[in-house]
Scaffold this active site. Structure first.
Site, PDB file in Angstrom:
ATOM      1  N   ASN A  14      26.445   7.089  26.200  1.00 44.01           N
ATOM      2  CA  ASN A  14      27.120   6.179  27.051  1.00 44.01           C
ATOM      3  C   ASN A  14      26.783   4.780  27.174  1.00 44.01           C
ATOM      4  O   ASN A  14      27.715   3.616  27.241  1.00 44.01           O
ATOM      5  CB  ASN A  14      27.056   6.842  28.275  1.00 44.01           C
ATOM      6  CG  ASN A  14      28.007   8.112  28.530  1.00 44.01           C
ATOM      7  OD1 ASN A  14      29.330   7.829  28.781  1.00 44.01           O
ATOM      8  ND2 ASN A  14      27.472   9.218  28.413  1.00 44.01           N
ATOM      9  N   HIS A 109      28.817  11.724  35.705  1.00 49.53           N
ATOM     10  CA  HIS A 109      28.443  13.034  35.513  1.00 49.53           C
ATOM     11  C   HIS A 109      29.487  13.927  34.877  1.00 49.53           C
ATOM     12  O   HIS A 109      30.870  13.760  35.064  1.00 49.53           O
ATOM     13  CB  HIS A 109      28.171  13.750  37.016  1.00 49.53           C
ATOM     14  CG  HIS A 109      27.899  15.148  37.059  1.00 49.53           C
ATOM     15  ND1 HIS A 109      26.342  15.546  37.001  1.00 49.53           N
ATOM     16  CD2 HIS A 109      28.467  16.124  37.171  1.00 49.53           C
ATOM     17  CE1 HIS A 109      26.136  16.546  36.916  1.00 49.53           C
ATOM     18  NE2 HIS A 109      27.392  17.347  37.317  1.00 49.53           N
TER      19      HIS A 109
HETATM   20  C1  GAR Z   1      26.228  12.553  29.715  1.00 49.68           C
HETATM   21  O1  GAR Z   1      27.041  13.567  29.485  1.00 49.68           O
HETATM   22  C2  GAR Z   1      26.008  12.153  31.250  1.00 49.68           C
HETATM   23  O2  GAR Z   1      27.322  12.661  31.794  1.00 49.68           O
HETATM   24  C3  GAR Z   1      25.201  13.392  31.450  1.00 49.68           C
HETATM   25  O3  GAR Z   1      24.194  13.071  30.677  1.00 49.68           O
HETATM   26  C4  GAR Z   1      24.750  12.861  29.474  1.00 49.68           C
HETATM   27  C5  GAR Z   1      24.187  11.868  28.772  1.00 49.68           C
HETATM   28  O4  GAR Z   1      24.733  11.607  27.265  1.00 49.68           O
HETATM   29  N1  GAR Z   1      24.595  12.942  32.724  1.00 49.68           N
HETATM   30  C6  GAR Z   1      24.186  13.707  33.720  1.00 49.68           C
HETATM   31  O5  GAR Z   1      24.266  15.150  33.525  1.00 49.68           O
HETATM   32  C7  GAR Z   1      23.549  13.132  34.996  1.00 49.68           C
HETATM   33  N2  GAR Z   1      23.553  14.537  36.065  1.00 49.68           N
HETATM   34  P1  GAR Z   1      24.246  10.166  26.534  1.00 49.68           P
HETATM   35  O6  GAR Z   1      22.426  10.268  26.672  1.00 49.68           O
HETATM   36  O7  GAR Z   1      24.605  10.442  25.449  1.00 49.68           O
HETATM   37  O8  GAR Z   1      24.883   9.018  27.321  1.00 49.68           O
END
Ligand code: GAR
Length: 188
Positions: A14, A109
């Site tokens: 992200n 989220h």
């Molecule tokens: C994402 O899917 C985000 O929505 C989630 O962690 C992942 C991070 O991915 N966040 C949560 O679960 C927060 N409660 P990334 O490190 O590849 O961006």
């Protein structure tokens, strides 16, 4: 130009999507710093490779959350940060940061909140057997994934989808939705 701090604990896809969108000129902002709470997180390499400073903290080295957040806040103030963008940051935000950045901290989220808050939202949705899940972007308050919702997008869970397949669909949606929301947020 608004200044963003991205907080992340993991892979950083992200972070990458937001960075790429800024680079394309879609978001009028810059990522001034990445705050990370895991010394081995993938986001560290991603940020370094595009010359964005990373500040890593080890929260358990601090006696209280307030002590930890005071140091984080100093970094944010030194960079004159306008918005805090949580992007896979797996830690609750405490009073110190909430007080300093009221209505200026957002989170993404991987579920349609208020369904499946907390850890492993994709696994929770899979276990529950729901046919629709999705992504939520919301303002952060003191609760676990409870602040006012800014945007949501649904995805369908199809017969035979594995957790990995669902996570993949979720990530694709996140990488579109989060830059779009941030673009609007910083243009206010
Ligand atoms: C994402 O899917 C985000 O929505 C989630 O962690 C992942 C991070 O991915 N966040 C949560 O679960 C927060 N409660 P990334 O490190 O590849 O961006």
């Amino acid at each position: 130009m608004k200044k963003l701090a991205v907080f992340a604990s993991g892979n950083g896809s992200n972070f990458q999507a937001i960075f790429d969108s800024i680079k394309l000129g879609e978001i009028q902002a810059e990522i001034s710093v990445v705050i990370c709470d895991k010394t081995n997180a993938g986001v560290i390499e991603r940020a370094k490779s595009v010359n964005i400073p990373v500040v890593c903290f080890v929260p358990k080295e601090y006696t209280t959350k307030a002590d930890f957040e005071k140091e984080v806040l100093t970094v944010l103030q030194n960079h004159k940060i306008d918005y805090v963008i949580l992007a896979g940051y797996m830690r609750l935000i405490g009073e110190t940061l909430l007080g300093a950045y009221e209505n200026r901290i957002v989170n993404i989220h991987p579920s349609l909140l208020p369904a499946f808050p907390g850890k492993d939202a994709v696994g929770q949705a899979f276990q529950a057997g729901v046919k629709v899940t999705g992504v939520t972007v919301h303002f952060v308050d003191a609760g676990m994934d409870t602040g006012p919702i800014i945007a949501q997008k649904a995805i369908e869970i199809e017969a035979g989808d594995t957790i990995e397949a669902i996570a993949d669909k979720i990530h694709k949606v996140e990488h579109m939705l989060y830059p779009k929301v941030i673009k609007k947020l910083v243009s206010k």
